[in-house]
Structure formats: C-alpha cells, structure tokens
Design a protein around this motif. Structure first.
Motif: not given
Length: 386
Positions: A149-150, A182-184, A269-271, A277-278
């Motif tokens: 995660g970022t 992951i961009l958040s 849930q992220v694959e 991904v965002i």
C-alpha cells in the motif's frame, strides 16, 4: 529479490504472524484491548463503529473487519462482539469466511456472562492460536507475492519532489517483479485525475478513475461542503503546498509509471500479482491505510514531508520523508531519508535500496512505527450515525 514469510491455508503469504482479537463494534473494543494485553503475539484495534450505521457505512466497517481478519499477516482471529450491535457475530464471521479459511473463534459478551467471563474465554482461545501460530516456519518467497500500500500524509513540497517519486520507483520495481502496488487517496487525485486516467489499461478503468473522483466531490457537496475547504490541511499549507491540485500532482507520483490495471472500492479484496491498482479511499491517513490493509496489503510505504507517527495494527508501515530537516527532527519515527533526491541523488540506486528495505521488513525487520507500538486506526464514513 526474495523475502521470508508465512504461507496461509488460503494460499496467500504473510509477513507477520499475529492473532487478531477483532472487536465487532465500539462496545467490544475495550474488551478486546484487555484480551490482547494478556496475550503476547496478539493484536487488536479500537473500533469506533459497528453499530447505529446506515447500510453503506456498515458495509465499509464489515469490509475492513473481514479484510483485517483475512490479511495474510494474521494467523487466525478471535471475534468479540457485544451481542446487540448492527454488525452481528454471524454477519462478521460470514464476511470473514467469504475471504479466507483461516482459524476463527467467537465470543459474545452478553452470552458469555459479561466482560470478565468473555475475557477469560477469549484469552484461552487466543493463547491456543498463538501456540499454533508459533509452530509455523518461515519460507522464502518472491517479491511477486507482495501487495504494498502507498500513502502520503503531512505532505509538503518535498513529498512530490522526492519521497513520492521514490515510492513511485519502488512501485515500478514491485510491478516489474510481478507484485501489486496500491495507489490510494481519491481526494488527492483531484486536479490530476486526467493524468492518471491516461495511464488506464482499459477504457473501463479510465472511466472508473473519473467516476470515483467525481463521486467523492459530489458526496461532500450533498451536505453543503467542499473538499478544498479541508484539503490541503493547515500543515500542508504551512509546509508550502498552496492548492489541492498541487498536492494531487505530488500524490500521484507514488504510482510510478506503469499502467493502472484496476480500480477497487474501499477495503475490497485486492488480487495478488495484479500490477498497479487504485483503491478509492479518503485522504485521511489511518482510514486510507486501513482500507489497503483490509484489501490485503502486507506492507505499507508512507511518505511524509512534515512528519507523522502513523502505524497500523496489522501491517508494518515504512515511513519516508523528502525533507532532511524533518528527518533530523523526527528520526525516531521515520525510516528513510529521501532528501538526497533533491540534491542530486540517484533515483535508481535509492529505489533499489528501498526495495531491499521492503524485503527486509517483509522478512521481519521492525519499522519505527512498529517498534514504538503505533497502531492508529480509522474507518471511512458515508454519513452521520442513525
């Protein structure tokens, strides 16, 4: 590059091996605190929600709880509920079992006979799980098994100039190795959403990027508010950031340069092995980090220009600053000084060094936030309590 972690029965790989004492609502949170204090090897958090919520808010809470239990850093979960909250025990357990097949036990305070009896029961369950977890042996895994995660918080101009650029380099390396980044922080895409959308892997992803940004702005306008009245924050402005668009242009550097493969809703849930991904999250740091960890992130990489102590109860948080003054002032809290990038440092070399640190943390090295015991926690909200 590889790391040493724990293979879970659902196939995913954890970088920590904890037992989660999960409060199903605010009314169970003090009880889970008492339980966790008595069981070395367990973790918990203060859940301020779980009751008196509309359906969409309750879904956010359910997704975070289920995602925390399913996160591969967790060996197993003891769910503790009061008994009369909206997030009923059967609903929470079902949500967890839809995501994972790891061990789970249940304690309902009202049915156990009150707090002391519930604590006694849950402590026994948790100690049994900790003993089982201690038998697991670490195995060597490729970086492709990682979901990172970022996040950025307490930003200043050095965040966009150095720290976020370094995180973006790390993101590219993770994606190149076959992992997921992951961009958040949807609010901090505003003004730069068109730049992100150009990197979408498909027309559907392109449209989703605009959708989540416009939806977020409209949700605040429905109650007569504007996102720019609270973002940038006073600290951002004091640090030198003047507009939300300026902040957003710095924020999206964390996504590096690879195509955006998917957009996930909050805490879904992220694959694994998905690439960049965002996730649709608030700019608020603890609630954004919580969503990514609930999505399966085993490690979080967090930039801060002004300095912040934020951690997480489930995943280690690596703190990075591009401001050398902040690093000198807050070295107790910050793991990486990215300021050399501003003064001629080599991005490739620093990116490789950060990837090495991520591998070391994934293998067990404690971050500054972990060593200090910081476990800040929040969950996104849609509206007021009912």
């Amino acid at each position: 590059m590889t790391f040493y972690g724990y293979r879970r029965p659902d196939g995913r790989v954890g970088v920590r091996n904890k037992v989660l004492i999960l409060p199903a609502s605010v009314c169970a949170s003090d009880t889970t605190r008492i339980i966790s204090q008595q069981v070395v090897g367990s973790v918990t958090f203060n859940n301020q929600l779980g009751c008196s919520q509309v359906a969409s808010d309750q879904q956010y809470t359910m997704d975070v709880m289920a995602g925390y239990a399913a996160n591969p850093n967790i060996y197993g979960t003891v769910v503790v509920s009061l008994g009369c909250e909206n997030c009923q025990m059967d609903l929470v357990v079902k949500a967890i079992q839809e995501r994972t097949n790891k061990p789970i036990r249940q304690v309902i305070i009202q049915e156990a006979g009150g707090t002391l009896k519930a604590v006694d029961m849950a402590v026994r369950y948790a100690k049994e799980m900790v003993e089982e977890a201690s038998l697991l042996q670490k195995e060597e895994f490729p970086i492709s098994e990682l979901i990172i995660g970022t996040e950025c918080g307490g930003s200043d101009p050095t965040s966009g100039l150095a720290a976020n650029v370094l995180i973006g380099q790390l993101s590219d390396l993770i994606v190149e190795a076959g992992g997921t980044s992951i961009l958040s922080e949807t609010t901090e895409f505003i003004g730069a959403e068109h730049i992100l959308a150009r990197r979408a892997a498909t027309p559907e992803v392109h449209d989703r990027i605009f959708e989540i940004v416009h939806r977020y702005e409209k949700s605040l306008q429905l109650v007569g508010e504007e996102v720019r009245e609270g973002n940038p924050s006073p600290g951002n402005k004091a640090g030198g950031i003047t507009t939300l668009e300026e902040k957003s242009l710095g924020c999206i550097h964390k996504g590096g340069h690879t195509p955006v493969m998917e957009v996930y809703d909050y805490a879904k849930q992220v694959e694994p092995k998905k690439g960049l991904v965002i996730m649709d999250t608030p700019g608020n740091d603890p609630s954004s980090v919580a969503a990514m960890v609930a999505g399966g992130a085993q490690v979080v990489v967090f930039s801060t220009g002004r300095g912040t102590p934020t951690g997480n109860p489930i995943a280690p948080v690596i703190k990075i600053t591009g401001n050398r003054i902040t690093f000198a002032n807050m070295e107790d809290n910050i793991d990486v000084d990215a300021s050399p990038l501003i003064y001629g440092g080599d991005l490739g070399e620093m990116g490789d060094a950060l990837l090495k640190l991520v591998a070391e943390v994934a293998s067990g090295k404690q971050t500054k936030a972990e060593s200090l015991g910081f476990t800040e926690m929040a969950i996104a909200r849609v509206c007021n309590f009912v």
